[in-house]
Design an enzyme around this catalytic site. Structure first.
Site, mmCIF file in Angstrom:
data_model
loop_
_atom_site.group_PDB
_atom_site.id
_atom_site.type_symbol
_atom_site.label_atom_id
_atom_site.label_comp_id
_atom_site.label_asym_id
_atom_site.label_seq_id
_atom_site.Cartn_x
_atom_site.Cartn_y
_atom_site.Cartn_z
ATOM 1 N N SER A 181 39.361 37.769 39.868
ATOM 2 C CA SER A 181 39.334 36.461 40.196
ATOM 3 C C SER A 181 40.385 35.586 39.860
ATOM 4 C CB SER A 181 37.709 36.040 39.575
ATOM 5 O OG SER A 181 37.990 36.346 38.069
ATOM 6 N N ASP A 442 32.819 29.104 30.701
ATOM 7 C CA ASP A 442 34.047 29.969 31.347
ATOM 8 C C ASP A 442 35.260 29.634 30.511
ATOM 9 O OD1 ASP A 442 35.641 31.176 32.835
ATOM 10 O OD2 ASP A 442 35.199 30.082 34.675
ATOM 11 N N HIS A 445 38.645 31.719 33.329
ATOM 12 C CA HIS A 445 39.340 31.034 34.417
ATOM 13 C C HIS A 445 40.023 29.872 34.002
ATOM 14 C CE1 HIS A 445 36.513 33.848 36.104
ATOM 15 N NE2 HIS A 445 37.162 34.268 36.907
#
Length: 465
Positions: A181, A442, A445
């Site tokens: 990702s 998160d 990312h």
């Protein structure tokens, strides 16, 4: 004295009769007068009294300098190589000019983040390719300071990203981002950066969460693909809903989902790492299971994941060179294979127990040292790329390998993650109860726009080089 002498011996009737001794004395006086006149005529006086004589001397000195220059030029012409013959004209034109010699490569891996007032090239609404979880602006992140920093390497400069320059290079080419990702995060960053100049059109999508996608810039006949492969090699991914907690990774087998497509790709950016931190079992052909990580429930001895990560990266680059190293890209140049180094996370606490990344500004240089895991993952990629590059340089390979070393710059950006803004209005509805509530964050990312755009600034410099 001469006047007294003539008065004493005045001649009557225009006749002069001198004794011999007196004649010698007169002649001596005359010679002295002549010598004095000669001195005045032929020896230069000071500049205030004799400007004409000084000018003449200066003209003679200038003539001497010109003569010396002519001699030097003539000597240099003797040392210079002869002009090329007509048949050598092509060879002469292929030689680089002095002003065209490229500077030594810049080391982008070490530096510091400095304030930068320039706004990003895109925002949360101007680019339609941002994955929802990284669209921090659209999800209501209130602070914007994380947008106004730039990476300044030590001893050199990192130019700002130029969409025009990247699109010129990408014309008639196919660039693929392969990996997990974070590879997708970097790919979407590039798509947004380029879309600020030319629209990107989605031409293909497949798989869960559109893990395989292809975008085209029709004005430039350019293609950017996103190819999912979280280990680079073949793997059976975990599925906890089906009771499968571990990833099964086959180190001896290529992941044909992306490897089979690489023949049509002119440049590939590989990025993996975080999935190796998850529970996994590692297989190697006839040897069977050769290791496992976080596998106590399987009654196996823990071996860690560093060895498996190293084998996956080295074997993948060797397979790429074996299959696709013989041919050149679409424009006749060598294909480019870049590997992005490990990008650290910034959880303060456990990721699955409301661990957060609340920082609002970058760390200063040396304020946060790399952890052991991050340093080892980075070192593994750098060494694997160096080995692949050495092997390619020693043979007839049509590949050029590079390590996109972003670990240090990413390590200093705890403020660049979505945090709770991985979803819209995370504290709304009273469920979280404000900024101190237990909300999933998160911290892996990157917000878009954000620090991940710097990854592509460096990528542009590598491919142009």
């Amino acid at each position: 004295m001469v006047t007294n002498f003539l008065q004493k011996y005045h001649l009557q009737n225009h006749q002069l009769a001198l004794p011999k001794k007196q004649f010698v004395t007169y002649a001596l006086y005359a010679l002295i007068a002549v010598a004095f006149l000669h001195y005045l005529l032929f020896y230069p006086a000071p500049a205030s009294e004799k400007p004409v004589v000084v000018a003449q001397v200066q003209e003679e000195e200038a003539a001497a300098v010109v003569s010396a220059r002519v001699d030097v030029d003539a000597h240099q012409q003797l040392l210079a190589p002869p002009p090329p013959r007509q048949g050598d004209e092509v060879l002469r034109n292929q030689q680089p000019k002095a002003e065209e010699v490229a500077p030594p490569p810049c080391d982008y891996s070490d530096g510091e983040w400095v304030p930068d007032a320039r706004p990003p090239l895109y925002n949360g609404t101007s680019c339609g390719t941002i994955k929802d979880g990284q669209n921090c602006m659209a999800h209501g992140r209130p602070d914007t300071g994380y947008l106004y920093w730039r990476w300044r390497p030590r001893g050199c400069e990192l130019p700002a990203f130029s969409p025009d320059a990247f699109l010129r290079w990408l014309r008639n080419r196919h660039l693929a981002f392969v990996g997990d990702s974070l590879a997708r995060n970097q790919a979407e960053s590039l798509l947004c950066l380029l879309s600020s100049r030319s629209p990107a059109e989605l031409a293909y999508r497949d798989g869960e969460e559109s893990r395989f996608r292809r975008f085209v810039f029709r004005e430039h006949n350019a293609t950017v693909s996103v190819l999912w492969s979280p280990f680079l090699v073949k793997a059976a991914e975990k599925d906890e809903r089906a009771g499968v907690r571990h990833n099964n990774v086959f180190l001896d087998a290529a992941d044909e989902r992306w490897m089979s497509q690489l023949g049509a790709v002119d440049a590939a950016v590989l990025s993996v790492g975080h999935w190796f931190l998850l529970p996994g079992v590692y297989h190697d052909g006839g040897r069977g299971v050769v290791g496992c990580h976080d596998c106590a429930d399987l009654n196996r001895t823990e071996t860690g994941f560093f060895g498996a990560f190293r084998e996956a990266v080295h074997r993948t680059l060797a397979e790429v060179a074996k299959r696709h190293g013989a041919g050149d890209g679409a424009d006749g140049r060598r294909r480019v294979v870049a590997v992005t180094t490990f990008s650290p996370a910034h959880f303060e606490g456990d990721w699955d127990k409301a661990g957060a990344c609340p920082k609002k500004r970058p760390y200063r240089s040396r304020e946060r040292e790399l952890g052991y895991t991050e340093a080892e993952m980075r070192r593994t990629v750098v060494e694997a790329v160096r080995a692949a590059a050495d092997a390619a340089g020693a043979g007839e390979s049509g590949l050029r390998f590079a390590a996109l070393d972003v670990t240090a710059l990413a390590n200093l950006r705890p403020d660049g993650h979505p945090g709770p803004y991985m979803r819209s209005d995370p504290f709304a509805g009273g469920g979280g109860g404000g900024a101190g509530g237990r909300v999933q964050n998160d911290c892996v990312h990157w917000c878009m726009p954000g620090p991940v755009d710097t990854f592509n600034e460096i990528l542009l410099q590598y491919i142009l080089r």
